[in-house]
Design a protein around this motif. Structure first.
Motif, PDB file in Angstrom:
ATOM      1  N   ASP A   1     -10.372  12.197  -3.353  1.00  0.00           N
ATOM      2  CA  ASP A   1      -9.872  10.712  -3.699  1.00  0.00           C
ATOM      3  C   ASP A   1     -10.366  10.222  -5.506  1.00  0.00           C
ATOM      4  O   ASP A   1      -9.785   9.891  -5.984  1.00  0.00           O
ATOM      5  CB  ASP A   1     -10.213   9.466  -2.487  1.00  0.00           C
TER       6      ASP A   1
ATOM      7  N   ASP B   1      -9.510   4.706   5.098  1.00  0.00           N
ATOM      8  CA  ASP B   1      -8.607   5.525   5.578  1.00  0.00           C
ATOM      9  C   ASP B   1      -8.406   5.676   7.498  1.00  0.00           C
ATOM     10  O   ASP B   1      -7.994   5.579   7.638  1.00  0.00           O
ATOM     11  CB  ASP B   1      -8.257   6.524   5.665  1.00  0.00           C
TER      12      ASP B   1
ATOM     13  N   ASN C   1      -3.099   0.951   4.989  1.00  0.00           N
ATOM     14  CA  ASN C   1      -2.526   2.310   4.518  1.00  0.00           C
ATOM     15  C   ASN C   1      -1.605   3.125   4.811  1.00  0.00           C
ATOM     16  O   ASN C   1      -1.230   3.468   5.820  1.00  0.00           O
ATOM     17  CB  ASN C   1      -3.675   4.384   3.936  1.00  0.00           C
TER      18      ASN C   1
ATOM     19  N   GLY D   1       0.918   5.140   4.182  1.00  0.00           N
ATOM     20  CA  GLY D   1       2.149   6.260   3.343  1.00  0.00           C
ATOM     21  C   GLY D   1       2.046   6.261   1.929  1.00  0.00           C
ATOM     22  O   GLY D   1       2.379   5.180   0.767  1.00  0.00           O
ATOM     23  N   ASN D   2       1.752   7.862   1.731  1.00  0.00           N
ATOM     24  CA  ASN D   2       2.431   7.712   0.132  1.00  0.00           C
ATOM     25  C   ASN D   2       0.794   7.046  -1.323  1.00  0.00           C
ATOM     26  O   ASN D   2       1.472   6.419  -1.666  1.00  0.00           O
ATOM     27  CB  ASN D   2       3.718   7.190  -0.734  1.00  0.00           C
ATOM     28  N   LYS D   3       0.393   7.347  -0.250  1.00  0.00           N
ATOM     29  CA  LYS D   3      -0.563   6.990  -1.032  1.00  0.00           C
ATOM     30  C   LYS D   3      -0.722   5.061  -1.563  1.00  0.00           C
ATOM     31  O   LYS D   3      -1.244   4.469  -2.260  1.00  0.00           O
ATOM     32  CB  LYS D   3      -1.302   7.272  -2.300  1.00  0.00           C
ATOM     33  N   THR D   4      -0.076   4.576  -0.692  1.00  0.00           N
ATOM     34  CA  THR D   4       0.549   3.072  -0.239  1.00  0.00           C
ATOM     35  C   THR D   4      -0.382   2.103   0.528  1.00  0.00           C
ATOM     36  O   THR D   4      -0.393   2.276   1.467  1.00  0.00           O
ATOM     37  CB  THR D   4       2.268   2.871  -0.634  1.00  0.00           C
ATOM     38  N   TYR D   5      -1.620   1.709  -0.464  1.00  0.00           N
ATOM     39  CA  TYR D   5      -1.595   0.299   0.124  1.00  0.00           C
ATOM     40  C   TYR D   5      -1.773  -1.172   0.252  1.00  0.00           C
ATOM     41  O   TYR D   5      -1.475  -1.915  -0.686  1.00  0.00           O
ATOM     42  CB  TYR D   5      -3.807   1.036  -0.355  1.00  0.00           C
TER      43      TYR D   5
END
Length: 628
Positions: free
Chosen positions: A225, A475, A507, A509-513
């Motif tokens: 990351d 995560d 998280n 998905g798709n690095k969306t937080y």
């Protein structure tokens, strides 16, 4: 102490006397050599060769028969260290200015991007040269006539080699005169890059030691990351395959960072950086900083600690033992809801730092700090303090808040100040109704998950006490709570197993937080509707976060309380378990509470990043003063 004077107002940004010893040991000889070091100096010097200085065209060599150190002239870069039959411990594949050096990262106010300066000097001065020791001074003077961005500091890098000792000392003096341009200084370091083929084994502490990957191993690996974190996919040592390497996994608190280094098993030879005093370091005893990491790179107790302050540095700015003073006393705690009698300040951290508000020592970065840990009865002695005017600060494990003594402490040369008994009244409104955690300024007591099997560092699989240093734990929250957030029921749940160590984003998905909301559920069978309750929220860390508190109504548009945006600790990403301590005391009218089940909603409202979040230290709900 504040500013030593206006002409030296930046002198402690990096620490003018951040003296480090670079000790080189034949591992079998460690005990013998240490026996010769005393508070007053070194004994039996005649049995060792005299120290010699060799001035060459572009280099200077300090040689005491045990070790010789080569530095470039006039730059003052350490280009070679010869010891134990090894011609150069430093990586000769690197350029001469990339083996051993001081550096500063800085920029101008309002400027974008940082400037990395290796502090190349322009002049060499031999301060001392005799058969028992050498001290060299490499200097660079700020020239205000140059019309371009430059570091507005006078630089003086010192190097000392003593007779009969297998190592050398280095310290720096950084001076800013009144009226010079303002600058932002972010960090200062001493750096030594050792031969990779020789030094494979790193030791940061008794518990943190291991064989390390090489820079080439990292280059062949998979960046995770952020660039510092790499998954080792094809290391030369197959034992390391599948592990994560990240330099932040080897950080330490200032109070614990006294010695670290590397071992060459074939010689055998050790390269150790020893810091005899932390007085020059910013942010106090519990600030986390880097130690050693892949390269092998060593960044800036031994008997060296006992010998502090040294008797041999020759800078006029250095304070010798007789020029320093001390302060002593006893810290007691008054909390009538725990005990009717005064409580001893067992293991309290007590320090002298620049005058400011309670707790300001955490962010103070221009002056010296001196700290001690009280004994079980609360007695403390802060010694070897440089002359100056200080505030006395303290905090006590087991109690919330910060203590500050009401008066300044003026240390003069040779002074021995006795303060007597000091009483700390930690924040308290009424009796404890419930509490979560331990007030120790860390999140170490909470639930720390196992890392993902594919992102492990085996060192912390063995050393479970510091498994918070494993990569990617942020995560793990999303895996444990994929759709519903943490709910903690007082009297049912256990904070050691049911309270995640960091309040992070989910998280999806798709690095969306996205933000998360935790709940504390508790029952009340007696409410004083006219009284005032108090919610104590102590934070161990915060990074670009906002904590919103709602009481019994999760849909309320305006939260009952919000911190606003707080924190830049980045402890979550950098594998810490604490950062800057913050305490919030929230008054809650009894009319806000309900008979039976109540719920406090804690929302960390800033999403978009895995590292925006909070670490709680301790939470406590107190009843009104007369609550029964």
């Amino acid at each position: 102490m504040g500013k030593m004077s206006q002409r030296r107002q930046w002198s402690c940004v990096v620490g003018w006397f951040g003296i480090c010893l670079l000790q080189l040991l034949l591992l079998a000889e460690c005990t013998v050599r240490r026996q010769r070091i005393t508070k007053k100096g070194f004994q039996d010097l005649e049995s060792y060769p005299p120290v010699r200085l060799h001035l060459l065209e572009n280099h200077v060599v300090m040689d005491n028969g045990l070790v010789n150190v080569t530095l470039s002239v006039p730059e003052g870069m350490v280009t070679g260290i010869e010891y134990n039959g090894i011609a150069n411990l430093l990586e000769e594949r690197n350029k001469e200015n990339d083996r051993g050096y001081w550096d500063i990262v800085w920029n101008l106010p309002e400027a974008h991007g940082n400037i990395f300066d290796k502090l190349a000097a322009t002049s060499l001065n031999v301060v001392l040269e005799d058969e028992n020791g050498i001290e060299l001074s490499f200097t660079r003077t700020y020239d205000d006539s140059i019309n371009e961005a430059q570091l507005s500091l006078n630089i003086d890098k010192r190097f000392i080699l003593l007779r009969g000792y297998p190592g050398f000392y280095t310290y720096g003096i950084f001076e800013r005169l009144e009226g010079w341009p303002d600058i932002n200084v972010y960090q200062g370091r001493t750096v030594f890059k050792l031969q990779e083929k020789l030094f494979e084994y790193m030791a940061v502490s008794d518990e943190r030691q291991r064989i390390m990957p090489t820079a080439d191993d990292r280059a062949r690996g998979q960046i995770l990351d952020y660039p510092e974190a790499v998954l080792l996919t094809n290391p030369a040592n197959t034992f390391l395959r599948g592990e994560v390497d990240d330099k932040y996994q080897y950080s330490s608190d200032n109070k614990d960072n006294r010695i670290h280094g590397w071992i060459c098993p074939d010689s055998p030879t050790g390269f150790w950086m020893i810091t005899p005093s932390n007085e020059f370091k910013t942010g106090g005893p519990v600030k986390q900083d880097l130690t050693s990491h892949v390269g092998p790179t060593t960044l800036s107790m031994l008997i060296e600690t006992e010998s502090w302050p040294y008797s041999f540095p020759l800078s006029e700015d250095y304070s010798f033992d007789y020029q320093r003073g001390s302060a002593s006393g006893r810290l007691l705690i008054q909390d009538s809801y725990i005990s009717e009698r005064l409580i001893t300040g067992n293991s309290a951290f007590v320090g002298l730092a620049a005058p400011g508000d309670a707790g300001s020592w955490q962010t103070e970065n221009k002056a010296y700090q001196f700290w001690a840990v009280a004994d079980s009865e609360g007695y403390f002695l802060i010694k070897n303090v440089r002359p100056g005017n200080y505030s006395l600060y303290a905090w006590v494990p087991g109690y919330i808040g910060d203590y500050k003594y009401d008066f300044y402490v003026n240390i003069r040369p040779g002074s021995r100040i006795t303060l007597g008994a000091l009483t700390y009244n930690p924040p308290r409104n009424g009796p404890t109704l419930w509490e979560i955690g331990i007030p120790d300024r860390t999140a170490i007591e909470f639930f720390i998950p196992e890392p993902s099997p594919r992102l492990m560092n085996q060192l912390y699989s063995v050393n479970q006490a510091e498994k918070f240093r494993q990569y990617g734990l942020w995560d793990r929250y999303s895996e444990l709570y994929p759709s519903e957030d943490l709910v903690f029921t007082v009297g049912v749940n256990n904070y050691q197993t049911d309270w995640f160590f960091a309040h992070v984003n989910r998280n999806v998905g798709n690095k969306t937080y996205v933000p998360t909301t935790w709940q504390i559920a508790f029952d009340l069978d007696n409410i004083d509707f006219f009284g005032t309750y108090m919610l104590q929220i102590a934070l161990a860390s915060a990074n670009e976060a906002e904590l919103q508190v709602r009481i019994n109504n999760p849909d309320e548009e305006t939260p009952y309380f919000t911190t606003g945006t707080i924190g830049k600790d980045n402890a979550i990403a950098r594998h810490g378990i604490h950062g800057l301590y913050m305490l919030y005391s929230l008054e809650i009218p009894g009319s806000q509470l309900l008979f039976g089940r109540n719920i406090i909603y804690l929302t960390q409202s800033r999403g978009s990043s895995p590292w925006r979040g909070i670490m709680y230290d301790y939470l406590r709900l107190e009843g009104p003063p007369e609550y029964t």
